[in-house]
Design a protein around this motif. Structure first.
Motif, short mmCIF file in Angstrom:
data_model
loop_
_atom_site.label_atom_id
_atom_site.label_comp_id
_atom_site.label_asym_id
_atom_site.label_seq_id
_atom_site.Cartn_x
_atom_site.Cartn_y
_atom_site.Cartn_z
N SER A 11 49.28 36.78 45.89
CA SER A 11 48.95 36.39 44.61
C SER A 11 48.54 37.20 43.48
O SER A 11 47.74 38.18 43.73
CB SER A 11 48.02 35.12 44.54
N CYS A 12 48.63 37.01 42.07
CA CYS A 12 48.15 37.69 41.04
C CYS A 12 46.48 37.47 41.21
O CYS A 12 46.12 36.64 41.28
CB CYS A 12 48.25 37.17 39.79
N ASN A 17 48.54 33.14 40.62
CA ASN A 17 49.83 32.72 40.49
C ASN A 17 50.69 33.27 41.70
O ASN A 17 50.44 34.68 42.00
CB ASN A 17 50.48 33.28 39.09
N ILE A 19 53.18 35.60 43.85
CA ILE A 19 53.91 36.73 43.50
C ILE A 19 55.08 37.04 44.46
O ILE A 19 56.18 37.03 44.29
CB ILE A 19 53.31 38.02 42.94
N ALA A 43 60.38 38.81 44.37
CA ALA A 43 59.29 38.59 43.83
C ALA A 43 59.55 37.50 43.12
O ALA A 43 60.64 36.95 42.72
CB ALA A 43 58.91 39.68 42.81
N ASN A 45 57.70 34.24 40.11
CA ASN A 45 56.68 33.99 38.99
C ASN A 45 56.43 35.46 38.23
O ASN A 45 55.12 35.45 37.85
CB ASN A 45 55.47 33.40 39.58
N ILE A 46 57.44 35.95 38.03
CA ILE A 46 57.25 37.32 37.21
C ILE A 46 58.26 37.20 35.85
O ILE A 46 59.01 36.64 36.02
CB ILE A 46 57.34 38.50 38.08
N CYS A 68 53.12 39.13 35.51
CA CYS A 68 52.82 37.85 35.89
C CYS A 68 53.30 36.84 35.00
O CYS A 68 52.94 36.99 33.87
CB CYS A 68 51.25 37.78 36.11
N MET A 75 52.06 43.92 36.70
CA MET A 75 51.73 43.88 38.10
C MET A 75 52.56 45.22 38.94
O MET A 75 52.08 45.59 39.83
CB MET A 75 52.80 42.65 39.02
N TYR A 94 60.85 45.48 44.40
CA TYR A 94 59.88 45.13 43.45
C TYR A 94 58.80 46.13 44.04
O TYR A 94 58.51 45.93 45.24
CB TYR A 94 59.34 43.90 43.36
N VAL A 96 54.79 46.34 43.53
CA VAL A 96 53.54 45.80 43.21
C VAL A 96 52.20 46.57 43.42
O VAL A 96 52.34 46.91 44.69
CB VAL A 96 53.61 44.09 43.81
N ILE A 101 46.97 42.32 43.15
CA ILE A 101 47.11 41.10 44.00
C ILE A 101 46.06 40.99 44.97
O ILE A 101 45.36 41.70 45.34
CB ILE A 101 48.80 41.37 44.83
#
Length: 105
Positions: A11-12, A17, A19, A43, A45-46, A68, A75, A94, A96, A101
């Motif tokens: 999560s962020c 949130n 991810i 990924a 919710n980006i 995010c 991210m 992706y 990150v 995170i």
């Protein structure tokens, strides 16, 4: 969170949130601006930013920064295109940054 119960989720760090899911983690051996970064096959919710051509440590790529969707924190990035045939496996993946995170259960 129903179907994710008991499974680690990334999560962020800023707003929690979700991810990425643990099962989408492909590699922990990437480097980013802030240090260690993880590669994910998917990924969520980006928000994907504008595409740009960039020289990275392993070659020349078209990338897009990812943010995010809840708090707007940058991210990492997604690989849109790899110009070197040996790096094509990164396309659509992706990256990150680990510092952005938190792993939750």
């Amino acid at each position: 969170m129903g179907e994710m119960t008991g499974r680690p989720i990334y999560s962020c760090r800023n707003c929690r949130n979700p991810i990425a899911l643990h099962q989408d983690l492909l590699s922990k051996s990437f480097k980013a601006k802030t240090g260690q970064a993880y590669m994910f096959g998917h990924a969520m919710n980006i928000v994907v930013g504008a595409k740009e051509d960039k020289q990275l440590m392993t070659g020349y790529y078209t990338i897009a920064n990812i943010f995010c969707s809840k708090c707007g924190e940058e991210m990492g990035w997604t690989y849109v295109r790899a110009f070197d045939a040996r790096e094509k496996y990164k396309e659509g993946r992706y990256i990150v940054e680990k510092s952005k995170i938190v792993k939750e259960y």
